[in-house]
Design a protein around this motif. Structure first.
Motif, PDB file in Angstrom:
ATOM      1  N   LEU A  11       0.789  -1.240   0.000  1.00 12.83           N
ATOM      2  CA  LEU A  11       0.000   0.000   0.000  1.00 12.83           C
ATOM      3  C   LEU A  11       0.823   1.292   0.000  1.00 12.83           C
ATOM      4  O   LEU A  11       0.402   2.305  -0.564  1.00 12.83           O
ATOM      5  CB  LEU A  11      -0.946   0.012   1.201  1.00 12.83           C
ATOM      6  CG  LEU A  11      -1.981  -1.111   1.253  1.00 12.83           C
ATOM      7  CD1 LEU A  11      -2.794  -1.014   2.533  1.00 12.83           C
ATOM      8  CD2 LEU A  11      -2.871  -1.096   0.026  1.00 12.83           C
ATOM      9  N   SER A  12       1.967   1.291   0.641  1.00 13.89           N
ATOM     10  CA  SER A  12       2.764   2.517   0.800  1.00 13.89           C
ATOM     11  C   SER A  12       3.112   3.217  -0.511  1.00 13.89           C
ATOM     12  O   SER A  12       3.040   4.450  -0.583  1.00 13.89           O
ATOM     13  CB  SER A  12       4.041   2.221   1.594  1.00 13.89           C
ATOM     14  OG  SER A  12       3.707   1.976   2.939  1.00 13.89           O
ATOM     15  N   ALA A  19       1.085   5.079   4.459  1.00 14.59           N
ATOM     16  CA  ALA A  19       0.182   3.984   4.832  1.00 14.59           C
ATOM     17  C   ALA A  19       0.500   3.651   6.284  1.00 14.59           C
ATOM     18  O   ALA A  19       1.636   3.310   6.612  1.00 14.59           O
ATOM     19  CB  ALA A  19       0.390   2.776   3.933  1.00 14.59           C
ATOM     20  N   ILE A  33      -3.504   6.179   3.710  1.00 21.94           N
ATOM     21  CA  ILE A  33      -4.217   4.922   3.941  1.00 21.94           C
ATOM     22  C   ILE A  33      -3.955   4.471   5.370  1.00 21.94           C
ATOM     23  O   ILE A  33      -2.834   4.588   5.865  1.00 21.94           O
ATOM     24  CB  ILE A  33      -3.738   3.822   2.961  1.00 21.94           C
ATOM     25  CG1 ILE A  33      -4.044   4.219   1.515  1.00 21.94           C
ATOM     26  CG2 ILE A  33      -4.377   2.474   3.298  1.00 21.94           C
ATOM     27  CD1 ILE A  33      -3.457   3.270   0.472  1.00 21.94           C
ATOM     28  N   TYR A  35      -4.536   0.968   7.717  1.00 16.99           N
ATOM     29  CA  TYR A  35      -4.926  -0.446   7.701  1.00 16.99           C
ATOM     30  C   TYR A  35      -4.945  -0.973   9.129  1.00 16.99           C
ATOM     31  O   TYR A  35      -4.142  -0.563   9.970  1.00 16.99           O
ATOM     32  CB  TYR A  35      -4.005  -1.280   6.799  1.00 16.99           C
ATOM     33  CG  TYR A  35      -2.546  -1.234   7.184  1.00 16.99           C
ATOM     34  CD1 TYR A  35      -1.990  -2.199   8.014  1.00 16.99           C
ATOM     35  CD2 TYR A  35      -1.711  -0.219   6.710  1.00 16.99           C
ATOM     36  CE1 TYR A  35      -0.653  -2.158   8.365  1.00 16.99           C
ATOM     37  CE2 TYR A  35      -0.380  -0.168   7.053  1.00 16.99           C
ATOM     38  CZ  TYR A  35       0.144  -1.143   7.879  1.00 16.99           C
ATOM     39  OH  TYR A  35       1.463  -1.087   8.235  1.00 16.99           O
ATOM     40  N   ILE A  60      -9.104  -1.690   5.255  1.00 22.59           N
ATOM     41  CA  ILE A  60      -8.319  -0.652   4.608  1.00 22.59           C
ATOM     42  C   ILE A  60      -9.194   0.593   4.529  1.00 22.59           C
ATOM     43  O   ILE A  60     -10.316   0.539   4.030  1.00 22.59           O
ATOM     44  CB  ILE A  60      -7.897  -1.073   3.181  1.00 22.59           C
ATOM     45  CG1 ILE A  60      -7.167  -2.421   3.196  1.00 22.59           C
ATOM     46  CG2 ILE A  60      -7.070   0.024   2.519  1.00 22.59           C
ATOM     47  CD1 ILE A  60      -5.904  -2.462   3.993  1.00 22.59           C
ATOM     48  N   THR A  62      -9.071   4.496   3.078  1.00 24.65           N
ATOM     49  CA  THR A  62      -8.369   5.491   2.279  1.00 24.65           C
ATOM     50  C   THR A  62      -8.983   6.855   2.584  1.00 24.65           C
ATOM     51  O   THR A  62     -10.195   6.973   2.764  1.00 24.65           O
ATOM     52  CB  THR A  62      -8.480   5.183   0.776  1.00 24.65           C
ATOM     53  OG1 THR A  62      -9.856   5.062   0.411  1.00 24.65           O
ATOM     54  CG2 THR A  62      -7.771   3.878   0.435  1.00 24.65           C
ATOM     55  N   ALA A  77      -5.813   0.430  -4.053  1.00 22.53           N
ATOM     56  CA  ALA A  77      -5.423  -0.345  -2.871  1.00 22.53           C
ATOM     57  C   ALA A  77      -5.927  -1.783  -2.984  1.00 22.53           C
ATOM     58  O   ALA A  77      -5.195  -2.728  -2.680  1.00 22.53           O
ATOM     59  CB  ALA A  77      -5.961   0.319  -1.600  1.00 22.53           C
ATOM     60  N   GLU A  78      -7.171  -1.945  -3.419  1.00 22.12           N
ATOM     61  CA  GLU A  78      -7.720  -3.293  -3.599  1.00 22.12           C
ATOM     62  C   GLU A  78      -6.874  -4.079  -4.601  1.00 22.12           C
ATOM     63  O   GLU A  78      -6.499  -5.222  -4.354  1.00 22.12           O
ATOM     64  CB  GLU A  78      -9.168  -3.191  -4.075  1.00 22.12           C
ATOM     65  CG  GLU A  78      -9.826  -4.536  -4.303  1.00 22.12           C
ATOM     66  CD  GLU A  78     -11.283  -4.419  -4.717  1.00 22.12           C
ATOM     67  OE1 GLU A  78     -11.973  -5.447  -4.678  1.00 22.12           O
ATOM     68  OE2 GLU A  78     -11.735  -3.307  -5.091  1.00 22.12           O
ATOM     69  N   LEU A  81      -3.403  -5.085  -3.162  1.00 23.04           N
ATOM     70  CA  LEU A  81      -3.466  -6.217  -2.227  1.00 23.04           C
ATOM     71  C   LEU A  81      -3.695  -7.527  -2.968  1.00 23.04           C
ATOM     72  O   LEU A  81      -3.093  -8.552  -2.633  1.00 23.04           O
ATOM     73  CB  LEU A  81      -4.572  -5.988  -1.199  1.00 23.04           C
ATOM     74  CG  LEU A  81      -4.320  -4.880  -0.190  1.00 23.04           C
ATOM     75  CD1 LEU A  81      -5.563  -4.644   0.657  1.00 23.04           C
ATOM     76  CD2 LEU A  81      -3.126  -5.198   0.693  1.00 23.04           C
TER      77      LEU A  81
END
Length: 118
Positions: A11-12, A19, A33, A35, A60, A62, A77-78, A81
């Motif tokens: 994510l970062s 993130a 983000i 998490y 998660i 955002t 993001a989805e 991952l």
């Protein structure tokens, strides 16, 4: 690597390193983000041993200045991952929109089932 490290690595890059686990710092730069582990499926084999992977329910969130940007970031993001090599990721439902009146920030939250090496 821990599941936290793997999620952060996925994510970062989407937010220039912003993130954060569990909670964002005070006055964060947008977008960012957050998490958080919000549950998961425990698994122990019948002989009492643990598997070499752990399962977690990860939420998660955002955050950004405009709804359209937050939605686009949530989709990225989805995808990040799902595409992460060491994560087995499954979305658990769709996104939920959010808005913080005090900060004027838009948000989107989504839960995922994620399995990763211990």
């Amino acid at each position: 690597m821990s599941i936290d490290t793997l999620i952060a690595a996925a994510l970062s890059p989407l937010v220039g390193g912003r993130a954060y686990p569990d909670v964002a710092p005070d006055n964060p730069v947008l977008p960012y983000i957050v998490y958080q582990q919000v549950g998961g499926a425990g698994l122990v084999f019948q002989e009492g041993t643990l598997p070499d992977h752990e399962g977690c329910r990860i939420q998660i969130a955002t955050w950004g200045a405009r709804r359209v940007d937050v939605t686009a970031l949530a989709k990225l993001a989805e995808k990040a991952l799902i595409d992460a090599v060491d994560l087995q990721t499954e979305p658990l439902g769709g996104r939920v929109s959010d808005y913080e009146q005090d900060t004027k920030r838009y948000g989107a939250r989504q839960d995922f089932s994620i399995w990763a090496p211990r």
